[in-house]
Design a protein around this motif. Structure first.
Motif, mmCIF file in Angstrom:
data_model
loop_
_atom_site.group_PDB
_atom_site.id
_atom_site.type_symbol
_atom_site.label_atom_id
_atom_site.label_comp_id
_atom_site.label_asym_id
_atom_site.label_seq_id
_atom_site.Cartn_x
_atom_site.Cartn_y
_atom_site.Cartn_z
ATOM 1 N N ASP A 1 -21.761 -19.127 33.542
ATOM 2 C CA ASP A 1 -21.907 -20.258 32.611
ATOM 3 C C ASP A 1 -22.520 -19.870 31.264
ATOM 4 N N VAL A 2 -21.940 -18.845 30.649
ATOM 5 C CA VAL A 2 -22.336 -18.482 29.283
ATOM 6 C C VAL A 2 -21.607 -19.434 28.341
ATOM 7 N N GLU A 3 -22.361 -20.192 27.580
ATOM 8 C CA GLU A 3 -21.772 -21.195 26.700
ATOM 9 C C GLU A 3 -22.594 -21.298 25.422
ATOM 10 N N VAL A 4 -21.904 -21.291 24.288
ATOM 11 C CA VAL A 4 -22.560 -21.511 22.991
ATOM 12 C C VAL A 4 -21.912 -22.725 22.352
ATOM 13 N N ASP A 5 -22.733 -23.637 21.841
ATOM 14 C CA ASP A 5 -22.237 -24.829 21.152
ATOM 15 C C ASP A 5 -21.257 -24.387 20.059
ATOM 16 N N TYR B 1 -22.185 -23.438 16.608
ATOM 17 C CA TYR B 1 -23.094 -22.301 16.402
ATOM 18 C C TYR B 1 -22.473 -20.972 16.828
ATOM 19 N N ARG B 2 -21.156 -20.961 17.008
ATOM 20 C CA ARG B 2 -20.514 -19.729 17.466
ATOM 21 C C ARG B 2 -20.380 -18.705 16.340
ATOM 22 N N ARG B 3 -20.221 -17.461 16.769
ATOM 23 C CA ARG B 3 -19.952 -16.352 15.850
ATOM 24 C C ARG B 3 -21.116 -16.061 14.914
ATOM 25 N N ARG B 4 -22.359 -16.336 15.416
ATOM 26 C CA ARG B 4 -23.553 -15.984 14.646
ATOM 27 C C ARG B 4 -24.500 -15.145 15.473
ATOM 28 N N GLY B 5 -24.008 -14.605 16.585
ATOM 29 C CA GLY B 5 -24.871 -13.735 17.376
ATOM 30 C C GLY B 5 -25.702 -14.445 18.430
ATOM 31 N N VAL B 6 -25.442 -15.743 18.673
ATOM 32 C CA VAL B 6 -26.242 -16.465 19.670
ATOM 33 C C VAL B 6 -26.002 -15.886 21.072
ATOM 34 N N ALA B 7 -24.737 -15.684 21.442
ATOM 35 C CA ALA B 7 -24.443 -15.142 22.780
ATOM 36 C C ALA B 7 -24.998 -13.724 22.907
ATOM 37 N N ARG B 8 -24.870 -12.948 21.861
ATOM 38 C CA ARG B 8 -25.388 -11.573 21.893
ATOM 39 C C ARG B 8 -26.905 -11.592 22.168
ATOM 40 N N ARG B 9 -27.609 -12.492 21.494
ATOM 41 C CA ARG B 9 -29.068 -12.611 21.682
ATOM 42 C C ARG B 9 -29.392 -13.105 23.104
ATOM 43 N N LEU C 1 -10.134 -14.479 25.976
ATOM 44 C CA LEU C 1 -10.194 -13.218 25.235
ATOM 45 C C LEU C 1 -11.469 -13.133 24.396
ATOM 46 N N ASP C 2 -11.991 -14.295 23.931
ATOM 47 C CA ASP C 2 -13.256 -14.309 23.177
ATOM 48 C C ASP C 2 -14.387 -13.764 24.039
ATOM 49 N N ALA C 3 -14.489 -14.333 25.252
ATOM 50 C CA ALA C 3 -15.567 -13.919 26.151
ATOM 51 C C ALA C 3 -15.392 -12.453 26.547
ATOM 52 N N GLN C 4 -14.139 -12.032 26.803
ATOM 53 C CA GLN C 4 -13.913 -10.625 27.163
ATOM 54 C C GLN C 4 -14.377 -9.707 26.049
ATOM 55 N N SER C 5 -14.078 -10.119 24.822
ATOM 56 C CA SER C 5 -14.454 -9.289 23.687
ATOM 57 C C SER C 5 -15.980 -9.214 23.548
ATOM 58 N N LEU C 6 -16.646 -10.359 23.799
ATOM 59 C CA LEU C 6 -18.116 -10.367 23.802
ATOM 60 C C LEU C 6 -18.655 -9.399 24.854
ATOM 61 N N TYR C 7 -18.173 -9.553 26.092
ATOM 62 C CA TYR C 7 -18.711 -8.739 27.183
ATOM 63 C C TYR C 7 -18.399 -7.254 26.984
ATOM 64 N N ARG C 8 -17.211 -6.951 26.495
ATOM 65 C CA ARG C 8 -16.845 -5.551 26.272
ATOM 66 C C ARG C 8 -17.773 -4.936 25.232
HETATM 67 C C1 LIG Z 1 -17.709 -16.643 24.290
HETATM 68 C C2 LIG Z 1 -18.879 -17.316 23.578
HETATM 69 C C3 LIG Z 1 -20.017 -17.499 24.577
HETATM 70 C C4 LIG Z 1 -19.360 -16.395 22.422
HETATM 71 O O1 LIG Z 1 -20.529 -16.954 21.835
HETATM 72 P P1 LIG Z 1 -20.968 -16.577 20.330
HETATM 73 O O2 LIG Z 1 -22.403 -16.955 20.171
HETATM 74 O O3 LIG Z 1 -20.010 -17.123 19.387
HETATM 75 O O4 LIG Z 1 -20.858 -14.969 20.343
HETATM 76 P P2 LIG Z 1 -21.591 -13.965 19.326
HETATM 77 O O5 LIG Z 1 -21.616 -14.576 17.958
HETATM 78 O O6 LIG Z 1 -22.887 -13.549 19.896
HETATM 79 O O7 LIG Z 1 -20.569 -12.769 19.328
HETATM 80 C C5 LIG Z 1 -20.913 -11.464 19.741
HETATM 81 C C6 LIG Z 1 -19.649 -10.596 19.767
HETATM 82 O O8 LIG Z 1 -18.725 -11.099 20.743
HETATM 83 C C7 LIG Z 1 -17.382 -10.970 20.262
HETATM 84 N N1 LIG Z 1 -16.816 -12.313 20.028
HETATM 85 C C8 LIG Z 1 -17.445 -13.505 20.157
HETATM 86 N N2 LIG Z 1 -16.611 -14.532 19.874
HETATM 87 C C9 LIG Z 1 -15.417 -13.979 19.564
HETATM 88 C C10 LIG Z 1 -14.165 -14.507 19.188
HETATM 89 N N3 LIG Z 1 -13.951 -15.846 19.052
HETATM 90 N N4 LIG Z 1 -13.136 -13.650 18.941
HETATM 91 C C11 LIG Z 1 -13.335 -12.320 19.056
HETATM 92 N N5 LIG Z 1 -14.521 -11.748 19.400
HETATM 93 C C12 LIG Z 1 -15.542 -12.568 19.667
HETATM 94 C C13 LIG Z 1 -17.489 -10.202 18.973
HETATM 95 O O9 LIG Z 1 -17.484 -8.822 19.308
HETATM 96 C C14 LIG Z 1 -18.860 -10.627 18.483
HETATM 97 O O10 LIG Z 1 -19.435 -9.729 17.570
HETATM 98 P P3 LIG Z 1 -19.132 -9.921 15.988
HETATM 99 O O11 LIG Z 1 -19.320 -11.384 15.655
HETATM 100 O O12 LIG Z 1 -20.161 -9.048 15.342
HETATM 101 O O13 LIG Z 1 -17.722 -9.478 15.804
HETATM 102 C C15 LIG Z 1 -18.467 -18.671 22.958
HETATM 103 O O14 LIG Z 1 -17.301 -18.487 22.202
HETATM 104 C C16 LIG Z 1 -18.218 -19.754 23.985
HETATM 105 O O15 LIG Z 1 -19.145 -20.477 24.381
HETATM 106 N N6 LIG Z 1 -16.957 -19.912 24.432
HETATM 107 C C17 LIG Z 1 -16.586 -20.939 25.391
HETATM 108 C C18 LIG Z 1 -17.188 -20.698 26.757
HETATM 109 C C19 LIG Z 1 -16.810 -19.362 27.355
HETATM 110 O O16 LIG Z 1 -15.693 -18.890 27.246
HETATM 111 N N7 LIG Z 1 -17.789 -18.769 28.035
HETATM 112 C C20 LIG Z 1 -17.609 -17.542 28.745
HETATM 113 C C21 LIG Z 1 -17.342 -17.869 30.173
HETATM 114 S S1 LIG Z 1 -17.018 -16.376 31.104
#
Ligand SMILES: CC(C)(COP(=O)(O)OP(=O)(O)OC[C@H]1O[C@@H](n2cnc3c(N)ncnc32)[C@H](O)[C@@H]1OP(=O)(O)O)[C@@H](O)C(=O)NCCC(=O)NCCS
Length: 153
Positions: free
Chosen positions: A61-65, A68-76, A102-109
């Motif tokens: 349950d990793v979720e960012v509002d 507030y996405r794409r600002r490093g919240v999930a990374r933190r 693919l967004d989440a995969q890219s984050l985790y990778r």
């Molecule tokens: C996936 C999610 C948690 C990312 O949260 P976030 O705070 O936006 O992520 P961050 O800003 O910390 O991103 C860190 C890195 O992850 C990757 N990333 C995050 N969002 C991405 C996107 N939309 N497309 C491509 N890469 C992405 C990038 O490598 C990014 O680094 P960068 O911004 O320097 O390129 C958010 O998009 C989300 O809540 N999605 C819906 C719920 C979900 O899918 N949860 C995962 C369940 S397994």
């Protein structure tokens, strides 16, 4: 004082549940086998992650509002999850990620998670979560991140 853009991540307190639910799902709140870490910017809960107390711990349950996405919240958040898992004595963190996310995969990778080689799991049907039943038709991949023990490279 934290900078306005740098979220403060801490364990969810019972008194904060209603406030967090205004913004985020807390879908695993009643699961009972772990805890939520919540990222706050001021008094706004901007993201959360659930970490189980199992060994190895599962990240769920990793979720960012959306606002507030794409600002490093999930990374933190995941940085704090990493420390929390180490503090639990874990040597790895395991998670399931949708083949479609693919967004989440890219984050985790980017944080060092890799596919474990476990065959993809097909999930189909009705799943009960806290907010009610949802229909699921998904393929889940199992990924893990190996943690270095303190003192190891
Ligand atoms: C996936 C999610 C948690 C990312 O949260 P976030 O705070 O936006 O992520 P961050 O800003 O910390 O991103 C860190 C890195 O992850 C990757 N990333 C995050 N969002 C991405 C996107 N939309 N497309 C491509 N890469 C992405 C990038 O490598 C990014 O680094 P960068 O911004 O320097 O390129 C958010 O998009 C989300 O809540 N999605 C819906 C719920 C979900 O899918 N949860 C995962 C369940 S397994």
């Amino acid at each position: 004082v934290e900078s306005p853009d740098q979220p403060d991540v801490r364990d969810l307190d019972d008194s904060e549940v209603a406030r967090v639910c205004e913004f985020l799902g807390l879908a695993r709140l009643d699961q009972g086998d772990g805890r939520y870490l919540v990222a706050w910017i001021g008094d706004v809960p901007v993201g959360h992650a659930y970490l189980t107390r199992t060994n190895p711990p599962n990240l769920q349950d990793v979720e960012v509002d959306e606002a507030y996405r794409r600002r490093g919240v999930a990374r933190r958040l995941l940085d704090v999850v990493h420390s929390a898992a180490l503090a639990q004595g874990a040597r790895s963190i395991v998670l399931s990620v949708s083949a479609r996310s693919l967004d989440a995969q890219s984050l985790y990778r980017s944080l060092g998670f890799e596919d474990t080689g476990t065959p993809p799991l097909e999930v189909r049907g009705t799943v009960q979560i806290r907010s009610g039943p949802i229909e699921v038709d998904d393929t889940l991949l199992t990924w893990e991140k190996k943690l270095a023990a303190p003192g190891e490279p």
